[in-house]
Scaffold this motif. Structure first.
Motif, PDB file in Angstrom:
ATOM      1  N   ALA A 180       0.857  -1.190   0.000  1.00 45.77           N
ATOM      2  CA  ALA A 180       0.000   0.000   0.000  1.00 45.77           C
ATOM      3  C   ALA A 180       0.890   1.236   0.000  1.00 45.77           C
ATOM      4  N   PRO A 181       0.532   2.238  -0.784  1.00 44.74           N
ATOM      5  CA  PRO A 181       1.345   3.462  -0.797  1.00 44.74           C
ATOM      6  C   PRO A 181       1.460   4.081   0.602  1.00 44.74           C
ATOM      7  N   PHE A 182       2.615   4.611   0.865  1.00 44.84           N
ATOM      8  CA  PHE A 182       2.874   5.261   2.149  1.00 44.84           C
ATOM      9  C   PHE A 182       2.083   6.559   2.246  1.00 44.84           C
ATOM     10  N   PHE A 183       1.571   6.820   3.440  1.00 40.20           N
ATOM     11  CA  PHE A 183       1.003   8.134   3.733  1.00 40.20           C
ATOM     12  C   PHE A 183       1.330   8.508   5.167  1.00 40.20           C
ATOM     13  N   ASP A 184       1.368   9.773   5.411  1.00 38.43           N
ATOM     14  CA  ASP A 184       1.519  10.344   6.744  1.00 38.43           C
ATOM     15  C   ASP A 184       0.745  11.653   6.685  1.00 38.43           C
ATOM     16  N   LEU A 185      -0.507  11.604   7.133  1.00 39.63           N
ATOM     17  CA  LEU A 185      -1.427  12.727   6.938  1.00 39.63           C
ATOM     18  C   LEU A 185      -2.098  13.117   8.241  1.00 39.63           C
ATOM     19  N   PRO A 186      -2.571  14.357   8.330  1.00 39.82           N
ATOM     20  CA  PRO A 186      -3.324  14.769   9.514  1.00 39.82           C
ATOM     21  C   PRO A 186      -4.659  14.033   9.577  1.00 39.82           C
ATOM     22  N   THR A 187      -5.146  13.868  10.797  1.00 36.17           N
ATOM     23  CA  THR A 187      -6.457  13.248  10.956  1.00 36.17           C
ATOM     24  C   THR A 187      -7.539  14.324  10.903  1.00 36.17           C
ATOM     25  N   LEU A 188      -8.696  13.910  10.478  1.00 33.58           N
ATOM     26  CA  LEU A 188      -9.830  14.827  10.390  1.00 33.58           C
ATOM     27  C   LEU A 188     -10.274  15.273  11.778  1.00 33.58           C
ATOM     28  N   GLN A 189     -10.329  14.336  12.702  1.00 31.44           N
ATOM     29  CA  GLN A 189     -10.854  14.625  14.028  1.00 31.44           C
ATOM     30  C   GLN A 189      -9.959  15.569  14.817  1.00 31.44           C
ATOM     31  N   ALA A 190      -8.654  15.477  14.624  1.00 33.27           N
ATOM     32  CA  ALA A 190      -7.710  16.345  15.336  1.00 33.27           C
ATOM     33  C   ALA A 190      -6.585  16.684  14.367  1.00 33.27           C
ATOM     34  N   SER A 191      -6.678  17.828  13.735  1.00 30.50           N
ATOM     35  CA  SER A 191      -5.745  18.170  12.657  1.00 30.50           C
ATOM     36  C   SER A 191      -4.294  18.271  13.130  1.00 30.50           C
ATOM     37  N   ASN A 192      -4.063  18.356  14.437  1.00 31.54           N
ATOM     38  CA  ASN A 192      -2.695  18.382  14.944  1.00 31.54           C
ATOM     39  C   ASN A 192      -2.142  16.973  15.155  1.00 31.54           C
ATOM     40  N   GLU A 193      -2.986  15.930  14.965  1.00 27.84           N
ATOM     41  CA  GLU A 193      -2.540  14.548  15.045  1.00 27.84           C
ATOM     42  C   GLU A 193      -2.378  13.993  13.640  1.00 27.84           C
ATOM     43  N   ARG A 194      -1.478  13.032  13.512  1.00 31.01           N
ATOM     44  CA  ARG A 194      -1.210  12.436  12.195  1.00 31.01           C
ATOM     45  C   ARG A 194      -1.359  10.923  12.292  1.00 31.01           C
ATOM     46  N   LEU A 195      -1.627  10.331  11.153  1.00 31.18           N
ATOM     47  CA  LEU A 195      -1.686   8.878  11.046  1.00 31.18           C
ATOM     48  C   LEU A 195      -0.882   8.490   9.828  1.00 31.18           C
ATOM     49  N   SER A 196      -0.067   7.454   9.986  1.00 29.58           N
ATOM     50  CA  SER A 196       0.727   6.985   8.850  1.00 29.58           C
ATOM     51  C   SER A 196       0.370   5.540   8.546  1.00 29.58           C
ATOM     52  N   SER A 197       0.579   5.162   7.299  1.00 33.88           N
ATOM     53  CA  SER A 197       0.355   3.772   6.908  1.00 33.88           C
ATOM     54  C   SER A 197       1.312   2.858   7.664  1.00 33.88           C
ATOM     55  N   GLN A 198       2.485   3.347   7.985  1.00 35.19           N
ATOM     56  CA  GLN A 198       3.468   2.545   8.724  1.00 35.19           C
ATOM     57  C   GLN A 198       2.929   2.171  10.109  1.00 35.19           C
ATOM     58  N   ALA A 199       2.169   3.061  10.721  1.00 32.83           N
ATOM     59  CA  ALA A 199       1.603   2.785  12.051  1.00 32.83           C
ATOM     60  C   ALA A 199       0.555   1.678  12.009  1.00 32.83           C
TER      61      ALA A 199
END
Length: 179
Positions: free
Chosen positions: A38-57
């Motif tokens: 799956a392509p890598f991503f590291d993007l902000p979350t909608l619910q808390a824009s100061n938090e991020r979620l990555s595909s690696q996690a």
């Protein structure tokens, strides 16, 4: 005679091409990602824009990615099925809010219910491009190793959920325990 034959043959070719196009199911778009990481991503979350979620996690677990937007009518149609899928608890469902504005997206989830563990925000659409998204909604099943195992272009249906996605996720969960 040749003057009439050429336009007639051109018309016949056009009819064959159009007829072939009518038999094509747009939900069965091929994906070069099936069987690939799956392509890598590291993007902000909608619910808390100061938090991020990555595909690696998300590595190490089977998960489902649903690409959606508050402006998408088909996304609204499939939403009850996403709520059902999340309620099964067989795998976490993550959303990718695609080319959307934050407030309408949050309002939609507050009104309709939120099936997502989290939604990442892909405002530019670049991550969607990386995933080969043609339009919303689209749904991907990703295995423990981060490999795309299934892609559905277009809205989920009861048949696709019960006949393909749920059995696949259960099989992938079982493989993870025995592999």
């Amino acid at each position: 005679m040749k003057r009439l034959l050429l336009p007639l043959m051109a018309f016949a070719v056009l009819v064959v091409v159009l007829a072939a196009g009518l038999t094509h199911d747009p939900r069965r778009l091929p994906s070069v990602l099936i069987g690939q990481p799956a392509p890598f991503f590291d993007l902000p979350t909608l619910q808390a824009s100061n938090e991020r979620l990555s595909s690696q996690a998300l590595r190490g677990r089977v998960w489902i990615l649903n690409v959606w937007a508050s402006w998408c009518e088909s996304c609204r149609d499939e939403h009850p099925l996403l709520l059902d899928l999340a309620a099964l608890g067989i795998a976490p469902v993550y959303g990718m809010d695609y080319k959307d504005e934050r407030e309408p997206a949050l309002q939609w989830l507050a009104m309709a219910g939120n099936p997502y563990q989290a939604s990442i925000v892909d405002r530019s659409g670049q991550t969607g491009i990386d995933y080969g998204v043609y339009g919303v909604p689209e749904t991907f099943v990703i295995d423990r190793a981060g490999i795309v195992r299934y892609r559905q272009a277009g809205p989920l249906t009861r048949d696709s959920l019960d006949g393909v996605i749920v059995p696949l996720v259960k099989r992938l969960q079982h493989e993870g325990l025995n592999g």
